[in-house]
Write an enzyme that holds these catalytic residues in place. Structure first.
Site, short mmCIF file in Angstrom:
data_model
loop_
_atom_site.label_atom_id
_atom_site.label_comp_id
_atom_site.label_asym_id
_atom_site.label_seq_id
_atom_site.Cartn_x
_atom_site.Cartn_y
_atom_site.Cartn_z
N HIS A 1 -15.60 34.23 6.49
CA HIS A 1 -14.74 34.50 7.73
C HIS A 1 -15.80 34.30 8.77
O HIS A 1 -15.85 35.66 10.04
CB HIS A 1 -14.28 36.23 7.51
CG HIS A 1 -15.69 37.78 7.04
ND1 HIS A 1 -15.04 38.35 6.11
CD2 HIS A 1 -16.46 37.62 7.68
CE1 HIS A 1 -16.17 39.09 5.72
NE2 HIS A 1 -16.36 39.00 6.93
N ASP B 1 -9.97 36.97 2.75
CA ASP B 1 -10.54 37.72 3.91
C ASP B 1 -9.66 39.25 3.44
O ASP B 1 -8.83 40.25 4.16
CB ASP B 1 -10.49 38.35 5.29
CG ASP B 1 -11.65 38.71 5.41
OD1 ASP B 1 -12.47 38.96 4.26
OD2 ASP B 1 -11.67 38.51 6.45
N HIS C 1 -22.47 37.78 4.89
CA HIS C 1 -21.30 38.56 5.79
C HIS C 1 -22.18 38.39 6.71
O HIS C 1 -23.30 39.51 6.91
CB HIS C 1 -20.53 40.43 5.32
CG HIS C 1 -20.27 40.88 6.51
ND1 HIS C 1 -18.64 40.82 6.73
CD2 HIS C 1 -21.11 42.22 7.40
CE1 HIS C 1 -18.94 41.39 7.97
NE2 HIS C 1 -19.88 42.06 8.18
N LEU D 1 -10.50 43.54 -3.55
CA LEU D 1 -8.84 44.55 -4.37
C LEU D 1 -9.32 45.57 -4.51
O LEU D 1 -10.79 46.96 -4.87
CB LEU D 1 -9.14 44.48 -6.15
CG LEU D 1 -8.73 42.79 -6.23
CD1 LEU D 1 -9.54 41.92 -8.20
CD2 LEU D 1 -7.50 41.75 -6.26
#
Lengths: 312, 423
Positions: B233, B306, B180, B64
């Site tokens: 991801h 994502d 990540h 966000l």
């Protein structure tokens, strides 16, 4: 007319007839320049802006001379990276230039793809004068013209491009141009300076100068930047020179009449020995500079043709 | 009290349920569903014969703009985009400005989500203070305040020692560490997958191995600590092969991927298209195919948007300087459905990857169709065609890597606790 693009952003994608057209026109400018009969009004009233985000006396001067010989109004703009850091974006710069109604925009930028970004925004024909580690099309054209004049042809020659291939836009443009025109292209350098999957571009990779230069018609050296040592891609300048610097011993592996090229500025004693660089029989480095002006005249002329036709 | 909502003659699909019939929403809950219910009086009737009614999507990874990057996206604009995409629950990344490393910020985000009326925001807590990768944040207090799991967002936890501590410490609170997966020193300065294409474009490359080696390291650390690690991801076949083995060995290892990694490959960045500059970078075609295979065989636990909002100035830069990230809320469902249409994924499995499976990872009860369950619902037409157009997407962030793409599958309506919030 085989060259149909508005801009000159890259060699990649150009067909042989378009390249030949530029080289043939450049060759005619070599003769005109030497005879002192250059047509000085072809680009009269046209504005050429040299927009350099990186210092380059050599390339900028060459474009300036080419523009002036054709009668263009030439303006040099050096944009220091500091003013970019102050917040002016490439987009803002482009908008400013558009307002100046420039016809030909020569761009040198440290980032790959920056000239394409500008070309999407400005009305002018954009000429890439070197972008990051992407391309330097006029350098490849002037190299090809030098080769053609010395060797009488381009197709079928064996060309060894040596040194820092990974960070070289000169290497990329030359690989595209020379493979397109039918050369056997080799790249020679330590594995840390050979880019990923480069053989997919149609070249053969060597890590040994003796093997890479064996039977070569043309030996093209690249500049090795100090940064390569500080970043650890090469341990030291002296080690690089020992294994990849071009001296007479290594050059002996090439054909007896092989020519030696360098885009300049040279690091003598790093990638090239002075004895080779200054050898009047082998080194064509000064001739490359002369060809540079003629090639840039041909490019400016060609990219202005649509414009001129529209006015008639 | 809201009027009842009655969905008439729809295909009700989700988490093991697949019936053609009616569904009744009362007091924000699913009151009943079945082949043929009686229509209650005064109910709002939704007639969408042939449309599919599924649980509201649960997006387990989205950035966000708030706090700190409101020029890119606000919570209000993200909620609009989410509702248009059928998303009713979203797990928000903590690498904001300031980072979500304080219990008060976790509570603030939860409250801001409730204020939208359409979107439940589940905040991730920062693993390290400021997401700087130096010292652990107050994982226990953040957990108590409602952080669903812990991550440093788009930054990999690079230090093996710190990752070991985080996995070990978070285990005591039953919390998962979300990584990540990218070895930072190998990826440093890179802006595209290292390949023939990066060589042609003269762009500094990131080798695919940078992902696999971080995954390999963290699997070993999960084994060492007994902690639970989740890889976000995931984009390479190499990393997915490692995850597949770790799962078979019974380790607490899970992963998600995002639509760009199973729908696009590196050729999308041709001619320096910065809207296709993502982190991790778009990979080679064989990696894209490996992601599809891992979705089909269950190795991948969830599909997340994502979502990474960026504005035009972030993107109108030379490629290497442009900010990485693509907007993804509005396209999450339709890109996934594209791979249902082309036969790669069965529809029920695809919807589970968007609903019940991420919900389970986040430890929440939504994402299901059941009597008494909260009526977070998404109604969509599986076949209707639309075209993705940057500049015309719902919400603020227009930086879609799918610009110009024609898609089949349109969200007709979204309901949050029984209230229609879109369509």
């Amino acid at each position: 007319m085989f060259y149909r693009q508005k801009h000159l952003l890259a060699i990649e994608g150009l067909e042989p007839p378009a390249i030949s057209q530029l080289l043939d026109l450049a060759e005619s400018y070599v003769l005109l320049n030497r005879s002192g009969k250059t047509q000085r009004d072809l680009l009269r009233g046209r504005t050429l802006i040299n927009l350099f985000f990186e210092d380059s006396t050599r390339t900028r001067t060459s474009f300036e001379l080419a523009g002036k010989r054709l009668g263009a109004d030439v303006i040099n703009m050096s944009v220091s990276t500091s003013s970019v850091n102050k917040g002016e974006t490439l987009i803002d710069t482009a908008a400013t230039l558009n307002a100046m109604h420039c016809d030909l925009l020569v761009v040198r930028h440290g980032q790959s793809g920056a000239p394409l970004l500008l070309a999407q925004i400005v009305d002018a024909a954009v000429i890439n004068a070197g972008d990051g580690t992407h391309e330097h099309p006029t350098q490849a054209l002037l190299d090809a013209l030098t080769i053609k004049r010395r060797k009488g042809r381009i197709a079928g020659l064996i060309v060894a491009i040596c040194g820092d291939i990974a960070h070289s836009r000169v290497a990329r443009s030359n690989i595209h141009l020379l493979t397109t025109m039918g050369c056997q292209v080799r790249v020679v350098g330590p594995p840390t300076l050979i880019p990923a999957e480069v053989s997919e571009l149609g070249v053969t990779v060597f890590h040994d100068m003796a093997l890479g230069l064996a039977g070569a018609d043309v030996v093209m050296m690249l500049r090795l930047q100090r940064e390569r040592m500080s970043r650890g891609e090469v341990p030291s300048a002296r080690e690089f020179f020992r294994f990849y610097g071009l001296d007479m011993d290594k050059l002996a592996h090439a054909k007896p009449d092989a020519i030696v090229m360098h885009p300049g500025p040279m690091n003598r004693g790093v990638e090239i020995d002075s004895a080779v660089a200054d050898d009047p029989l082998r080194s064509v480095i000064k001739e490359q500079v002369e060809m540079g002006v003629a090639v840039r005249m041909a490019v400016l002329d060609t990219l202005s043709r649509d414009h001129r036709r529209n006015e008639r | 009290m809201n009027a009842d909502t009655f969905f008439s003659r729809v295909r009700i699909l989700g988490a093991g349920i697949d019936v053609f019939g009616d569904l009744l929403v009362r007091d924000g809950l699913i009151a009943d569903f079945g082949p043929s219910l009686g229509q209650p009086e005064g109910a709002t009737i939704i007639e969408a014969e042939g449309a599919i009614l599924c649980p509201g999507l649960v997006d387990m990874r989205a950035a966000l703009g708030e706090p700190g990057f409101e020029y890119r996206e606000t919570i209000a604009s993200a909620a609009v985009a989410a509702a248009a995409g059928g998303i009713t629950t979203l797990a928000a990344l903590p690498d904001t400005q300031p980072a979500i490393d304080d219990p008060a910020l976790v509570q603030l985000l939860r409250t801001r989500g409730e204020e939208t009326g359409s979107l439940t925001i589940l905040p991730y807590g920062a693993v390290t203070r400021g997401c700087r990768g130096e010292e652990l944040s107050e994982i226990g207090l953040l957990r108590e305040a409602g952080a669903v799991a812990f991550t440093d967002g788009s930054r990999a936890i690079g230090s093996a020692r710190l990752m070991r501590l985080a996995l070990s410490y978070a285990r005591g609170f039953g919390a998962r560490i979300v990584q990540h997966p990218e070895e930072p020193s190998l990826a440093a300065g890179g802006s595209a997958t290292e390949s023939e294409q990066s060589t042609r474009l003269g762009l500094p490359g990131i080798p695919a191995a940078a992902e696999a080696m971080m995954v390999a390291r963290d699997i070993r650390l999960a084994e060492l600590t007994g902690g639970a690690v989740h890889f976000s991801h995931v984009s390479t076949g190499e990393a997915l092969a490692l995850i597949r083995i770790a799962k078979a060995a019974g380790l607490a290892v899970t992963c998600d991927t995002a639509p760009p990694y199973f729908d696009l490959n590196e050729t999308s960045i041709g001619d320096f298209r910065t809207y296709a500059k993502l982190s991790p970078p778009l990979r080679k075609e064989h990696d894209r195919k490996a992601v599809i295979a891992a979705l089909a065989d269950g190795t991948i636990d969830a599909i997340a948007s994502d979502h990474q909002p960026r504005d035009a100035d972030d993107k109108r830069q030379p490629f290497a300087l442009a900010s990485a990230g693509g907007s993804g809320l509005a396209t999450l469902l339709a890109i996934t459905l594209a791979h249902v249409h082309n036969g790669s994924l069965p529809l029920p499995a695809a919807l589970d990857l968007l609903t019940v499976r991420p919900a389970a990872l986040l430890g929440i009860q939504t994402g299901r169709i059941a009597k008494g369950a909260i009526a977070d619902l998404c109604l969509f037409d599986l076949d209707r065609i639309w075209k993705v157009e940057a500049g015309k997407l719902p919400g603020k962030a227009q930086n879609t890597p799918f610009d110009g793409r024609a898609l089949e599958g349109v969200v007709l309506g979204t309901w949050k606790r029984g209230t229609r919030v879109f369509g």
